[in-house]
Design an enzyme around this catalytic site. Structure first.
Site, mmCIF file in Angstrom:
data_model
loop_
_atom_site.group_PDB
_atom_site.id
_atom_site.type_symbol
_atom_site.label_atom_id
_atom_site.label_comp_id
_atom_site.label_asym_id
_atom_site.label_seq_id
_atom_site.Cartn_x
_atom_site.Cartn_y
_atom_site.Cartn_z
ATOM 1 N N LYS A 210 -12.738 4.833 -1.233
ATOM 2 C CA LYS A 210 -12.980 3.509 -1.834
ATOM 3 C C LYS A 210 -14.173 3.614 -2.775
ATOM 4 C CE LYS A 210 -9.878 2.229 0.986
ATOM 5 N NZ LYS A 210 -8.506 2.010 0.536
ATOM 6 N N ASP B 274 -4.896 2.535 14.481
ATOM 7 C CA ASP B 274 -5.457 1.302 13.911
ATOM 8 C C ASP B 274 -5.491 0.254 15.008
ATOM 9 O OD1 ASP B 274 -5.867 -1.104 12.277
ATOM 10 O OD2 ASP B 274 -5.193 0.102 10.581
ATOM 11 N N SER C 287 0.826 -1.215 0.000
ATOM 12 C CA SER C 287 0.000 0.000 0.000
ATOM 13 C C SER C 287 0.857 1.261 0.000
ATOM 14 C CB SER C 287 -0.871 0.055 1.243
ATOM 15 O OG SER C 287 -1.902 -0.833 1.141
ATOM 16 N N ASP D 81 -10.291 3.936 17.346
ATOM 17 C CA ASP D 81 -11.168 4.101 16.176
ATOM 18 C C ASP D 81 -10.800 5.401 15.460
ATOM 19 O OD1 ASP D 81 -13.180 4.366 14.360
ATOM 20 O OD2 ASP D 81 -14.818 4.440 15.826
ATOM 21 N N CYS E 209 -2.300 0.401 9.782
ATOM 22 C CA CYS E 209 -1.578 -0.878 9.835
ATOM 23 C C CYS E 209 -1.622 -1.645 8.509
ATOM 24 C CB CYS E 209 -2.176 -1.733 10.950
ATOM 25 S SG CYS E 209 -1.737 -1.026 12.554
ATOM 26 N N PRO E 210 -0.549 -2.340 8.151
ATOM 27 C CA PRO E 210 0.682 -2.553 8.940
ATOM 28 C C PRO E 210 1.701 -1.407 8.871
ATOM 29 C CG PRO E 210 0.772 -3.807 6.902
ATOM 30 C CD PRO E 210 -0.572 -3.151 6.924
ATOM 31 N N GLY E 211 1.443 -0.375 8.050
ATOM 32 C CA GLY E 211 2.323 0.788 8.160
ATOM 33 C C GLY E 211 2.953 1.309 6.871
ATOM 34 N N GLY E 212 2.411 0.904 5.730
ATOM 35 C CA GLY E 212 2.991 1.351 4.450
ATOM 36 C C GLY E 212 2.945 2.860 4.255
ATOM 37 N N ASP F 168 -6.401 5.848 5.103
ATOM 38 C CA ASP F 168 -6.567 4.740 4.151
ATOM 39 C C ASP F 168 -7.555 3.711 4.707
ATOM 40 O OD1 ASP F 168 -6.048 3.186 1.892
ATOM 41 O OD2 ASP F 168 -4.253 2.265 2.729
HETATM 42 C C1 LIG Z 1 -6.017 -0.756 3.522
HETATM 43 S S1 LIG Z 1 -5.559 -1.002 5.162
HETATM 44 C C2 LIG Z 1 -4.374 0.248 5.429
HETATM 45 C C3 LIG Z 1 -3.043 -0.077 4.875
HETATM 46 C C4 LIG Z 1 -2.003 0.958 5.293
HETATM 47 N N1 LIG Z 1 -2.276 2.271 4.729
HETATM 48 C C5 LIG Z 1 -0.621 0.528 4.866
HETATM 49 O O1 LIG Z 1 -0.059 1.192 3.992
HETATM 50 O O2 LIG Z 1 -0.100 -0.434 5.409
HETATM 51 C C6 LIG Z 1 -6.920 -0.387 6.033
HETATM 52 C C7 LIG Z 1 -6.730 -0.359 7.529
HETATM 53 O O3 LIG Z 1 -7.764 0.451 8.088
HETATM 54 C C8 LIG Z 1 -8.048 -0.056 9.365
HETATM 55 N N2 LIG Z 1 -9.352 0.473 9.777
HETATM 56 C C9 LIG Z 1 -10.563 0.239 9.214
HETATM 57 N N3 LIG Z 1 -11.531 0.914 9.895
HETATM 58 C C10 LIG Z 1 -10.896 1.573 10.889
HETATM 59 C C11 LIG Z 1 -11.334 2.428 11.926
HETATM 60 N N4 LIG Z 1 -12.628 2.753 12.066
HETATM 61 N N5 LIG Z 1 -10.414 2.939 12.763
HETATM 62 C C12 LIG Z 1 -9.113 2.640 12.635
HETATM 63 N N6 LIG Z 1 -8.639 1.824 11.668
HETATM 64 C C13 LIG Z 1 -9.523 1.291 10.821
HETATM 65 C C14 LIG Z 1 -7.979 -1.553 9.200
HETATM 66 O O4 LIG Z 1 -7.715 -2.176 10.441
HETATM 67 C C15 LIG Z 1 -6.819 -1.713 8.216
HETATM 68 O O5 LIG Z 1 -5.605 -1.983 8.875
#
Ligand SMILES: C[S@@+](CC[C@H](N)C(=O)[O-])C[C@H]1O[C@@H](n2cnc3c(N)ncnc32)[C@H](O)[C@@H]1O
Length: 365
Positions: free
Chosen positions: A311, A245, A193, A265, A226-229, A282
């Site tokens: 999205k 996250d 990501s 959240d 997460c995971p942190g990209g 994201d």
């Molecule tokens: C597409 S992934 C993110 C990838 C991240 N940008 C990366 O580069 O590694 C989406 C993330 O959003 C988190 N997420 C979804 N809804 C959330 C919320 N309401 N609060 C916090 N995190 C949330 C999920 O746990 C997931 O890890």
């Protein structure tokens, strides 16, 4: 054969959305016409009723200000029966038939759709460029040396039989072949990501905006980190990041000392140390919910700038983006600051678009 249209390259599967965008934007500006698109072809056309408007459309619309198009080519000729034996001659003949839109082109690019079928054309297009370039120079269509400051000629092979001939202006076009900027995956990033945010930083922000938004020592919040990209991109540029996250964040990021991880959240989290320079997000969530959240952060001055993904649903994708952005933009318009807003379907985005919002004081604009 003469043909007057705007040809937009796009991600396969997004032809209809691209066509809807072209119809809406060009139509609103008084460039009337009709769209033609075929699912999974990797491009869409907008045919102009008034051929005389072609040059004007090119100077009016930059690809960087559009959402789904990767490139916008002003097509002035088409060949519908390309013959293996004399393709160069056919292109020259097609050019002869039209009035030169610009006295001379600075470069030529031979391109094809970003599809499985398009890949079968790649080798041929590369090889064909050499004799074509020579012939174009000889016929006076091309400068003796490549000049990227001048309009570029595009020869787009939709298939081995059909090709479109058009041009772009350097200030309004993507400089990348096929309108695609491929980035190398950094092997120490926790996720792929990361390329989405890097693509946005490199291709959606000007150099000036990059230095403003990505200050070393500046503070950022990453919602859905997460995971942190995405956090990786910010840390790489020396920023302190609050990563929000419930998932697990990569140890390699925590050990930099620049990251604080909060299992919280993203919709209720607020910055720990007052206003941050940059908010990134994201989270996979409803477009209008994300747009509302981003608006809250910017309006309430919790963040100066924002970069986030929306999205896309399965249907009405263009309309959904426009709806989400219209309500966000109207909230920003009511503020004293000015905001440079861009929305792009980047090469590294899949079923999402990326939004960058850079704040400037109204005096700076
Ligand atoms: C597409 S992934 C993110 C990838 C991240 N940008 C990366 O580069 O590694 C989406 C993330 O959003 C988190 N997420 C979804 N809804 C959330 C919320 N309401 N609060 C916090 N995190 C949330 C999920 O746990 C997931 O890890």
């Amino acid at each position: 054969m003469s043909d007057t249209s705007i040809l937009a390259y796009c991600r396969p599967g997004y032809e209809n959305d691209t066509a809807n965008e072209l119809t809406s934007r060009y139509g609103e500006a008084g460039f009337y016409g009709y769209p033609v698109s075929k699912k999974n072809s990797g491009f869409a056309h907008y045919h102009l009723y008034d051929a005389a408007q072609l040059e004007q459309t090119v100077t009016q619309f930059a690809v960087h200000d559009s959402i789904f198009p990767r490139q916008l080519v002003a097509v002035f000729a088409a060949i519908n029966d390309v013959e293996k034996e004399d393709r160069v001659g056919q292109v020259l003949d097609a050019l002869k038939e039209v009035e030169k839109p610009f006295s001379i082109f600075g470069a030529v690019d031979v391109e094809y759709p970003d599809t499985e079928e398009g890949k079968t054309l790649a080798k041929f297009c590369r090889k064909f460029t050499v004799p074509l370039r020579q012939a174009l120079r000889k016929a006076g269509w091309l400068t003796a040396k490549e000049n990227l400051g001048k309009p570029k000629l595009h020869i787009f092979f939709a298939s081995f039989e059909i090709c479109y001939i058009g041009f772009t202006l350097p200030s309004h076009a993507s400089r990348d072949h096929l309108g695609i900027c491929r980035l190398k995956f950094p092997s120490d990033s926790p996720s792929r990501s990361t390329l989405k945010l890097e693509d946005a930083l490199v291709n959606m922000l000007s150099n000036k905006q990059q230095s403003k938004v990505l200050r070393s020592g500046g503070r950022a919040v990453d919602l859905g980190a997460c995971p942190g990209g995405w956090t990786y991109q910010l840390v790489k540029r020396g920023m302190y990041v609050e990563a929000i996250d419930n998932g697990l964040i990569a140890d390699s990021l925590m050990s930099t000392g620049l990251v604080e991880h909060h299992a919280a959240d993203g919709f209720t989290y607020r910055p720990q140390f007052g206003r941050v320079d940059l908010l990134v997000c994201d989270m996979i969530e409803q477009p209008d919910r994300v747009a509302k959240l981003m608006g809250d952060w910017l309006v309430k001055h919790w963040a100066t700038h924002a970069i986030f993904n929306i999205k896309l649903p399965m249907k009405r994708r263009y309309e959904t983006v426009v709806e989400a952005m219209t309500s966000l933009n109207s909230r920003l318009d009511a503020l004293d600051d000015a905001f440079a807003v861009k929305v792009r379907h980047l090469y590294h985005d899949r079923d999402e678009v990326t939004v960058t919002i850079v704040r400037t004081s109204k005096d700076e604009v």
